[in-house]
Design a protein around this motif. Structure first.
Motif, mmCIF file in Angstrom:
data_model
loop_
_atom_site.group_PDB
_atom_site.id
_atom_site.type_symbol
_atom_site.label_atom_id
_atom_site.label_comp_id
_atom_site.label_asym_id
_atom_site.label_seq_id
_atom_site.Cartn_x
_atom_site.Cartn_y
_atom_site.Cartn_z
ATOM 1 N N GLY A 48 0.824 -1.198 0.000
ATOM 2 C CA GLY A 48 0.000 0.000 0.000
ATOM 3 C C GLY A 48 0.860 1.251 0.000
ATOM 4 O O GLY A 48 2.031 1.224 -0.376
ATOM 5 N N ALA A 49 0.282 2.351 0.446
ATOM 6 C CA ALA A 49 1.009 3.622 0.496
ATOM 7 C C ALA A 49 1.956 3.625 1.696
ATOM 8 O O ALA A 49 1.752 2.893 2.664
ATOM 9 C CB ALA A 49 0.016 4.782 0.609
ATOM 10 N N PRO A 50 3.018 4.449 1.635
ATOM 11 C CA PRO A 50 3.945 4.507 2.776
ATOM 12 C C PRO A 50 3.273 5.077 4.024
ATOM 13 O O PRO A 50 2.381 5.918 3.939
ATOM 14 C CB PRO A 50 5.061 5.425 2.277
ATOM 15 N N VAL A 51 3.703 4.604 5.178
ATOM 16 C CA VAL A 51 3.185 5.096 6.455
ATOM 17 C C VAL A 51 3.848 6.428 6.764
ATOM 18 O O VAL A 51 5.081 6.532 6.744
ATOM 19 C CB VAL A 51 3.490 4.089 7.587
ATOM 20 N N PRO A 52 3.077 7.480 7.041
ATOM 21 C CA PRO A 52 3.688 8.774 7.357
ATOM 22 C C PRO A 52 4.456 8.706 8.665
ATOM 23 O O PRO A 52 4.015 8.053 9.613
ATOM 24 C CB PRO A 52 2.478 9.717 7.473
ATOM 25 N N PRO A 53 5.632 9.349 8.735
ATOM 26 C CA PRO A 53 6.422 9.313 9.975
ATOM 27 C C PRO A 53 5.689 10.009 11.117
ATOM 28 O O PRO A 53 5.150 11.098 10.956
ATOM 29 C CB PRO A 53 7.700 10.073 9.590
ATOM 30 N N GLY A 54 5.634 9.351 12.252
ATOM 31 C CA GLY A 54 5.016 9.954 13.428
ATOM 32 C C GLY A 54 3.512 9.990 13.392
ATOM 33 O O GLY A 54 2.888 10.684 14.200
ATOM 34 N N GLY A 55 2.868 9.263 12.471
ATOM 35 C CA GLY A 55 1.412 9.283 12.393
ATOM 36 C C GLY A 55 0.784 8.614 13.595
ATOM 37 O O GLY A 55 1.208 7.564 14.036
ATOM 38 N N GLY A 56 -0.241 9.235 14.156
ATOM 39 C CA GLY A 56 -0.932 8.670 15.310
ATOM 40 C C GLY A 56 -0.081 8.776 16.561
ATOM 41 O O GLY A 56 0.625 9.751 16.790
ATOM 42 N N GLY A 57 -0.130 7.766 17.401
ATOM 43 C CA GLY A 57 0.689 7.728 18.599
ATOM 44 C C GLY A 57 0.228 8.695 19.668
ATOM 45 O O GLY A 57 -0.948 9.033 19.775
ATOM 46 N N PRO A 58 1.174 9.201 20.497
ATOM 47 C CA PRO A 58 0.827 10.075 21.623
ATOM 48 C C PRO A 58 0.072 11.333 21.223
ATOM 49 O O PRO A 58 -0.810 11.791 21.943
ATOM 50 C CB PRO A 58 2.203 10.433 22.225
ATOM 51 N N LYS A 59 0.435 11.918 20.083
ATOM 52 C CA LYS A 59 -0.260 13.135 19.644
ATOM 53 C C LYS A 59 -1.737 12.862 19.417
ATOM 54 O O LYS A 59 -2.600 13.663 19.795
ATOM 55 C CB LYS A 59 0.381 13.675 18.364
#
Length: 201
Positions: free
Chosen positions: A81-92
Motif C-alpha cells: 500500500g502507500a507509505p506510512v507517514p512518519p510519526g502518524g498517530g501515537g501520543p499526539k
C-alpha cells in the motif's frame, strides 16, 4: 554528522483498507448518534423529509463500510500500500482525543446546568469535534479530515443564520449542527468507500 535517510515503511493495501473500514464505521456510528440527538427537535412537514434524507445518507455510509471490508478481504495480503507517514498517530493522537473529551464534557455540562440551555450542547459539540479534526488530520497525515472539520464548524454558522429566519426557534441550535454533522460524517464515510474503489480500479 550526516543524518541517515529513513526508508519509508509500507503498510499492506489490505491493512489500509481495513483501517479505512474501521474509520468509516466509526463515522457511521457517530453520525447516527448525532442524527438521533437532533431529529427529535424537528417537527411538522420537515420531519419526514429529514428522516428520509437521513436514512439515505446512513445507507450510503453503511454501504461504504461494507465495501471497504469486502475490498480488504479480496485484496492479496502481499500487495503493498502507500507509505506510512512518519510519526502518524501515537501520543499526539491520544492527546487530541483526551483534550477533546475533557472540553466536550466541561462545555456541555455548563450549557446544561449553568446556562439551562441544553439545545446548545450539539452546537458546542460541533465546535469542539470540528476543531479537533484539524490537529488529528496533521497527526494522522489525513488531509480529508480538515474538510470534515471545516464542514462541521460550518454547521454552527448555518445554525446562527437559521435563527434569523422568520419563526425560527432555539431548537435550530440543536437541529442544524446535529443533522449537519451527521450528514458530514456519513458523506465522509461514503466518499472513503468510493475513493477506495477508484484506486483499486
Amino acid at each position: 554528522m550526516e543524518k541517515t535517510a529513513v526508508r519509508p515503511v509500507f503498510r499492506t493495501r489490505q491493512e489500509q483498507l481495513r483501517n479505512g473500514g474501521r474509520g468509516a464505521l466509526i463515522g457511521t456510528a457517530f453520525g447516527a448518534m448525532w442524527f438521533a440527538l437532533a431529529q427529535s427537535a424537528v417537527h411538522g412537514a420537515a420531519r419526514p423529509v429529514v428522516l428520509g434524507a437521513g436514512l439515505l445518507l446512513f445507507a450510503a455510509s453503511a454501504a461504504a463500510v461494507v465495501r471497504l471490508f469486502v475490498l480488504a478481504r479480496q485484496t492479496p495480503a502481499t500487495e503493498k500500500g502507500a507509505p506510512v507517514p512518519p510519526g502518524g498517530g501515537g501520543p499526539k493522537f491520544l492527546t487530541v482525543v483526551l483534550v477533546e473529551a475533557v472540553v466536550l464534557g466541561v462545555g456541555n455540562n455548563y450549557a446544561r446546568t449553568s446556562l439551562h440551555r441544553p439545545e446548545l450542547m450539539l452546537t458546542w459539540s460541533a465546535l469542539v469535534v470540528g476543531a479537533h479534526f484539524f490537529p488529528m488530520a496533521r497527526s494522522l497525515r489525513a488531509p480529508m479530515l480538515r474538510w470534515v472539520g471545516a464542514a462541521m464548524l460550518a454547521t454552527v454558522g448555518l445554525a446562527a443564520l437559521a435563527t434569523l429566519l422568520p419563526g425560527a426557534t432555539e431548537d435550530v441550535w440543536q437541529t442544524v449542527p446535529g443533522i449537519g454533522c451527521a450528514a458530514v460524517l456519513w458523506a465522509g464515510a461514503a466518499f472513503t468507500g468510493l475513493r477506495a474503489g477508484r484506486r483499486r480500479a
